[in-house]
Design a protein around this motif. Structure first.
Motif, short mmCIF file in Angstrom:
data_model
loop_
_atom_site.label_atom_id
_atom_site.label_comp_id
_atom_site.label_asym_id
_atom_site.label_seq_id
_atom_site.Cartn_x
_atom_site.Cartn_y
_atom_site.Cartn_z
N GLN A 133 -6.21 -65.04 19.49
CA GLN A 133 -7.65 -64.99 19.74
C GLN A 133 -8.04 -63.60 20.19
OE1 GLN A 133 -8.28 -68.05 22.67
NE2 GLN A 133 -8.51 -69.62 21.11
N ILE A 134 -9.17 -63.13 19.71
CA ILE A 134 -9.68 -61.82 20.11
C ILE A 134 -10.28 -61.94 21.50
CG2 ILE A 134 -11.35 -60.01 19.60
CD1 ILE A 134 -10.99 -60.70 16.64
N LYS A 135 -9.76 -61.15 22.45
CA LYS A 135 -10.28 -61.14 23.81
C LYS A 135 -11.45 -60.18 23.93
CE LYS A 135 -7.42 -60.55 27.08
NZ LYS A 135 -6.31 -60.17 27.96
N VAL A 174 -6.00 -58.65 21.74
CA VAL A 174 -5.73 -59.99 21.23
C VAL A 174 -4.81 -60.74 22.20
CG1 VAL A 174 -4.72 -61.28 19.29
CG2 VAL A 174 -5.93 -59.16 18.86
N SER A 175 -5.03 -62.05 22.32
CA SER A 175 -4.17 -62.92 23.12
C SER A 175 -3.53 -63.94 22.19
CB SER A 175 -5.00 -63.65 24.17
OG SER A 175 -4.22 -64.65 24.78
N ILE A 176 -2.23 -64.18 22.38
CA ILE A 176 -1.57 -65.23 21.61
C ILE A 176 -1.11 -66.36 22.53
CG2 ILE A 176 -0.88 -63.83 19.64
CD1 ILE A 176 1.86 -63.57 20.86
N GLY A 177 -1.81 -66.50 23.66
CA GLY A 177 -1.53 -67.59 24.59
C GLY A 177 -0.64 -67.16 25.73
N ASP A 228 -0.85 -61.60 26.58
CA ASP A 228 -2.23 -61.14 26.45
C ASP A 228 -2.38 -59.64 26.23
OD1 ASP A 228 -3.19 -63.69 26.84
OD2 ASP A 228 -3.37 -63.44 29.00
N ASP A 229 -1.31 -58.88 26.21
CA ASP A 229 -1.41 -57.42 26.18
C ASP A 229 -1.22 -56.82 24.79
OD1 ASP A 229 -1.86 -57.40 28.90
OD2 ASP A 229 0.26 -57.21 29.39
N ILE A 230 -1.76 -57.46 23.79
CA ILE A 230 -1.65 -56.95 22.42
C ILE A 230 -2.90 -56.15 22.10
CG2 ILE A 230 -1.45 -57.56 19.98
CD1 ILE A 230 0.00 -60.11 20.92
N VAL A 231 -2.70 -54.90 21.68
CA VAL A 231 -3.81 -54.04 21.27
C VAL A 231 -3.55 -53.57 19.85
CG1 VAL A 231 -5.10 -51.92 21.73
CG2 VAL A 231 -4.19 -53.25 23.63
#
Length: 120
Positions: A88-90, A99-102, A105-108
């Protein structure tokens, strides 16, 4: 996405844990040290899977703790290149898309890695 990685480490068991079983104490210490940490060229460590080998324990002068070399397997989050993940796009900024994958949460995703045409 999730892989089982074989690792080796020397684990320090403090004296107040000597009454517990060695495997339990080592598992607790390994999870304290590695769980929820990113290890370079390995990935995000999730949890201990199993202990495959215990070598001899040593107690060094001036330190009452035992030091045991341990061979173990750890569950690691390590996505492969071109692997498709659903998240999900934060938020979105000039830095890229966050982006968060549950559980992580630290995906850029930087702007140059987005599909074109893309607007931030």
């Amino acid at each position: 996405m999730f892989v089982l990685v074989e690792m080796t480490d020397t684990v320090r068991i403090p004296p107040w844990q000597f009454e517990r079983k060695l495997n339990e104490s080592i598992a607790e210490e390994l999870n304290k040290k590695l769980a929820n940490k990113v290890v370079y060229n390995v990935g995000l460590c999730i949890c201990l899977y199993d202990i495959t080998k215990l070598e001899d324990s040593y107690i060094f002068p001036g330190d009452g703790a035992s030091h045991t070399k341990v061979h173990f397997r750890y569950v690691v989050f390590h996505p492969f290149l071109d692997e498709i993940l659903i998240g999900q796009i934060k938020s979105c900024s000039q830095d890229g898309v966050h982006v968060s994958i549950g559980f992580f949460d630290d995906i850029v995703i930087p702007p140059e890695s987005l599909q074109q045409p893309a607007k931030l």
